[in-house]
Design a protein around this motif. Structure first.
Motif, short mmCIF file in Angstrom:
data_model
loop_
_atom_site.label_atom_id
_atom_site.label_comp_id
_atom_site.label_asym_id
_atom_site.label_seq_id
_atom_site.Cartn_x
_atom_site.Cartn_y
_atom_site.Cartn_z
N PRO A 72 26.67 54.88 47.35
CA PRO A 72 27.07 55.56 48.59
C PRO A 72 28.22 56.53 48.31
CG PRO A 72 27.05 53.16 48.88
CD PRO A 72 26.83 53.44 47.42
N PRO A 73 28.30 57.61 49.07
CA PRO A 73 29.32 58.64 48.81
C PRO A 73 30.71 58.23 49.30
CG PRO A 73 27.97 59.27 50.66
CD PRO A 73 27.38 58.00 50.12
N ILE A 74 31.33 57.31 48.56
CA ILE A 74 32.71 56.89 48.85
C ILE A 74 33.53 57.01 47.57
CG2 ILE A 74 32.00 55.33 50.72
CD1 ILE A 74 32.47 53.00 48.74
N ASP A 75 34.82 56.78 47.66
CA ASP A 75 35.69 56.84 46.50
C ASP A 75 35.53 55.56 45.69
OD1 ASP A 75 37.69 57.15 44.62
OD2 ASP A 75 39.34 57.01 46.07
N TRP A 76 35.01 55.68 44.47
CA TRP A 76 34.76 54.53 43.60
C TRP A 76 35.86 54.32 42.57
CZ3 TRP A 76 31.28 51.05 44.85
CH2 TRP A 76 30.26 51.43 45.71
N SER A 77 36.94 55.10 42.63
CA SER A 77 37.97 55.02 41.60
C SER A 77 38.66 53.65 41.56
CB SER A 77 39.00 56.13 41.79
OG SER A 77 39.63 56.01 43.06
N GLY A 78 38.62 52.89 42.64
CA GLY A 78 39.23 51.57 42.67
C GLY A 78 38.40 50.50 41.97
N LEU A 79 37.21 50.83 41.54
CA LEU A 79 36.34 49.88 40.83
C LEU A 79 36.22 50.36 39.38
CD1 LEU A 79 34.47 47.41 40.85
CD2 LEU A 79 32.62 48.94 41.57
N PRO A 80 37.05 49.80 38.49
CA PRO A 80 37.03 50.27 37.10
C PRO A 80 35.73 49.92 36.38
CG PRO A 80 38.80 48.64 37.46
CD PRO A 80 38.04 48.78 38.73
N LEU A 81 35.22 50.87 35.61
CA LEU A 81 34.00 50.63 34.85
C LEU A 81 34.20 49.52 33.83
CD1 LEU A 81 32.65 54.25 34.29
CD2 LEU A 81 31.93 52.56 35.98
N ARG A 82 35.38 49.41 33.27
CA ARG A 82 35.69 48.34 32.31
C ARG A 82 35.34 46.98 32.93
NH1 ARG A 82 39.35 46.83 28.05
NH2 ARG A 82 39.80 49.00 27.65
N GLN A 83 35.72 46.78 34.18
CA GLN A 83 35.43 45.51 34.85
C GLN A 83 33.92 45.31 35.02
OE1 GLN A 83 37.81 43.13 35.71
NE2 GLN A 83 35.95 41.91 35.88
N LEU A 84 33.21 46.37 35.35
CA LEU A 84 31.75 46.26 35.49
C LEU A 84 31.10 45.87 34.17
CD1 LEU A 84 30.92 49.35 37.75
CD2 LEU A 84 31.03 46.94 38.42
N VAL A 85 31.55 46.48 33.06
CA VAL A 85 31.00 46.13 31.74
C VAL A 85 31.32 44.68 31.40
CG1 VAL A 85 31.13 46.63 29.27
CG2 VAL A 85 31.00 48.51 30.90
N GLU A 86 32.56 44.27 31.61
CA GLU A 86 32.94 42.88 31.31
C GLU A 86 32.14 41.88 32.15
OE1 GLU A 86 37.18 42.94 31.94
OE2 GLU A 86 37.57 43.79 29.95
N ASP A 87 31.95 42.18 33.43
CA ASP A 87 31.17 41.29 34.29
C ASP A 87 29.71 41.23 33.85
OD1 ASP A 87 33.46 40.78 35.74
OD2 ASP A 87 32.90 42.06 37.44
N THR A 88 29.18 42.36 33.42
CA THR A 88 27.79 42.41 32.95
C THR A 88 27.62 41.53 31.71
OG1 THR A 88 27.51 44.62 33.85
CG2 THR A 88 25.94 43.93 32.16
N ILE A 89 28.58 41.58 30.81
CA ILE A 89 28.50 40.77 29.60
C ILE A 89 28.61 39.28 29.94
CG2 ILE A 89 29.73 40.20 27.46
CD1 ILE A 89 30.34 43.22 27.25
N LYS A 90 29.51 38.94 30.86
CA LYS A 90 29.66 37.53 31.28
C LYS A 90 28.35 36.98 31.84
CE LYS A 90 34.33 37.92 32.75
NZ LYS A 90 35.20 37.96 33.91
N ASP A 91 27.60 37.83 32.55
CA ASP A 91 26.36 37.40 33.19
C ASP A 91 25.13 37.55 32.29
OD1 ASP A 91 27.81 36.82 35.45
OD2 ASP A 91 27.36 38.73 36.44
N ASP A 92 25.31 38.02 31.05
CA ASP A 92 24.19 38.26 30.15
C ASP A 92 23.52 36.94 29.78
OD1 ASP A 92 22.66 38.78 27.62
OD2 ASP A 92 23.44 40.80 27.94
N HIS A 93 22.21 36.84 30.01
CA HIS A 93 21.46 35.60 29.74
C HIS A 93 21.37 35.26 28.26
CE1 HIS A 93 18.42 38.70 29.08
NE2 HIS A 93 17.78 37.81 28.36
N ARG A 94 21.70 36.20 27.38
CA ARG A 94 21.62 35.95 25.94
C ARG A 94 22.87 35.28 25.38
NH1 ARG A 94 20.05 42.02 24.60
NH2 ARG A 94 21.90 42.22 25.87
N ASN A 95 23.85 35.01 26.23
CA ASN A 95 25.08 34.34 25.83
C ASN A 95 25.75 34.98 24.62
OD1 ASN A 95 24.83 32.34 27.90
ND2 ASN A 95 23.28 31.35 26.63
#
Length: 183
Positions: A72-95
């Protein structure tokens, strides 16, 4: 990205598409996501992503996969990409057992964050690597992964670097047979 229409068109004389020698251009959704991929790699359209292989499966040693979300067209600067990558790795089914250094890059039109992780291939029971990049620009969030064997890292590093170097998001093309306008 679930509904695909494959259409082959003849490029117009003087078109603006350019890729480095040995590479070709991949464009999703008229320019939502664009990057260069090795000329010989095999493309497979999936329901939610596009996959590229360095050889036809099962003889492949690398799979590069891309999907994207429209934000959605809002300001996303408060959501760091680093956190998204770290969360994705934590949830990775390959452990994953090891995570490498986080790499962050900001360009005027795009920001990206990526890292590499080590996991055990569930089928072959051997060490494998995966790189994950999450980027953001023009309210598009591409997610790019590349899975490979450790011994292929030297051969595949230039591919990964070129994908990230050439990545563009939200640069829509009116006429795909003409390509982007060159100034």
């Amino acid at each position: 990205m679930a509904d695909w229409i494959k259409e082959e068109m003849k490029l117009k004389k003087g078109h603006g598409w350019r890729a480095r020698p040995g590479y070709r251009i991949f464009v999703a959704d008229r320019g939502a996501v664009r990057f260069d991929i090795p000329q010989s790699w095999i493309l497979e359209l999936g329901e939610n992503s596009t996959k590229f292989y360095d050889a036809a499966p099962p003889d492949d040693n690398c799979r590069l996969e891309v999907s994207y979300l429209r934000l959605p067209p809002i300001d996303w600067s408060g959501l760091p990409l680093r956190q998204l990558v770290e969360d994705t790795i934590k949830d990775d089914h390959r452990n994953p057992t090891v995570q490498g250094k986080m790499h962050e890059l900001k360009r005027p039109d795009l920001e990206m964050c990526w890292t590499e992780m080590v996991f055990t291939d569930p089928v072959l029971k051997r060490e494998a690597r995966s790189r994950i990049c999450i980027a953001r620009g023009s309210n598009i969030l591409p997610i790019i992964t590349m899975d490979f064997w450790p011994e292929d890292a030297g051969r595949l590093n230039p591919v990964w670097n070129e994908v990230l170097r050439s990545l563009q998001v939200g640069h829509y093309i009116e006429d795909p047979t003409r390509g982007p306008l060159l100034q």
